[in-house]
Design an enzyme around this catalytic site. Sequence first.
Site, PDB file in Angstrom:
ATOM      1  N   HIS A  14       8.212  -3.922   9.126  1.00 13.91           N
ATOM      2  CA  HIS A  14       7.383  -4.048   7.925  1.00 13.91           C
ATOM      3  C   HIS A  14       8.231  -3.949   6.664  1.00 13.91           C
ATOM      4  O   HIS A  14       7.921  -4.582   5.656  1.00 13.91           O
ATOM      5  CB  HIS A  14       6.314  -2.960   7.934  1.00 13.91           C
TER       6      HIS A  14
ATOM      7  N   SER B 102       2.606  -6.663   2.131  1.00  8.96           N
ATOM      8  CA  SER B 102       1.614  -5.848   2.830  1.00  8.96           C
ATOM      9  C   SER B 102       0.268  -5.935   2.106  1.00  8.96           C
ATOM     10  O   SER B 102      -0.297  -7.016   1.964  1.00  8.96           O
ATOM     11  CB  SER B 102       2.120  -4.415   2.956  1.00  8.96           C
ATOM     12  N   MET B 103      -0.265  -4.816   1.628  1.00  9.08           N
ATOM     13  CA  MET B 103      -1.533  -4.878   0.915  1.00  9.08           C
ATOM     14  C   MET B 103      -1.398  -5.654  -0.389  1.00  9.08           C
ATOM     15  O   MET B 103      -2.383  -6.209  -0.894  1.00  9.08           O
ATOM     16  CB  MET B 103      -2.069  -3.478   0.640  1.00  9.08           C
TER      17      MET B 103
ATOM     18  N   TRP C 284       0.856  -1.194   0.000  1.00  5.15           N
ATOM     19  CA  TRP C 284       0.000   0.000   0.000  1.00  5.15           C
ATOM     20  C   TRP C 284       0.894   1.247   0.000  1.00  5.15           C
ATOM     21  O   TRP C 284       1.876   1.315   0.727  1.00  5.15           O
ATOM     22  CB  TRP C 284      -0.879  -0.065   1.240  1.00  5.15           C
TER      23      TRP C 284
ATOM     24  N   ASP D  10       7.050  -6.240  13.381  1.00  3.73           N
ATOM     25  CA  ASP D  10       6.249  -5.481  12.421  1.00  3.73           C
ATOM     26  C   ASP D  10       5.186  -4.679  13.166  1.00  3.73           C
ATOM     27  O   ASP D  10       4.243  -5.241  13.723  1.00  3.73           O
ATOM     28  CB  ASP D  10       5.589  -6.443  11.428  1.00  3.73           C
TER      29      ASP D  10
END
Length: 271
Positions: free
Chosen positions: A251, A94-95, A28, A222
């Site tokens: 992350h 992630s996304m 993202w 994270d």
Amino acid sequence: MYFETADGTRLAYEDHGQGAPILFLASWVLNADMWEYQIPFFVENGYRCIALDRRGHGRSDRPRDGYDLDTSADDIAALLEHLDLRDVTLVGHSMGGAEAARYLARHGEERIARVALVSATVPFLKLTDDNPGGLPEFALQAVLKQWREDRPHWFTRQKQIWFATHLGNQVSESQIELTLQQCLSASPWATAQYFQSGYHTDHRPGLAKISVPALVVHGAADASAPVALTGRRTAELVPGAVYKEYPTGGHGLYITHKHQLNDDLLEFIKS
């Protein structure tokens, strides 16, 4: 390079190398540029690497709507059909991992050989009666409110946490600033809309049906996608998933742990 989706949105992608295809799905607010430490490695190891700029990100169009995970999944399907890719390895961060999961749930596994979910924001972020470990709605609204006041300041505050530099991860200030600028380059509207879609999307049913080989990689430190809520639960849901947890990983482990991640991905793909 560009292609058009079903609603006429023009999306950018990069296509490098030859061999078995790997489709990289960015985090993202990031775009294809985030994979600069992965793509050369895999091209040199004999793979074809494709990286997508989702709508509202990077060089892609910024249409009025479509900033949700269902549309993202359909955009991925359109790219795979445009290039007629088969036996694809999906790698999502992630996304991007959530988009990979949503693609499999909506479009099946016919074109997919395996999937790697890296720091992925799955299986379900929202606090509900059957998801007691989730995040409450007011937390989502609080972030949205901060963006309406000063979005750049919010991202600036997150930049050290992203890489978990407090655990000794070595990242240059130049790299941190570059990542910050990449994050801020995403459409502010897309930033907020995708954030809300990611929070409200329940991936649990789809993850439980994955039958292709799966790798789940997550950092124990994270702060953006807490491992107890995401990585560990995802590994439990996906049948036969291989799980790797990096003790000092935040992350942004695609940078801080790039060599370890590349080696783990390569081993997974070869196996």
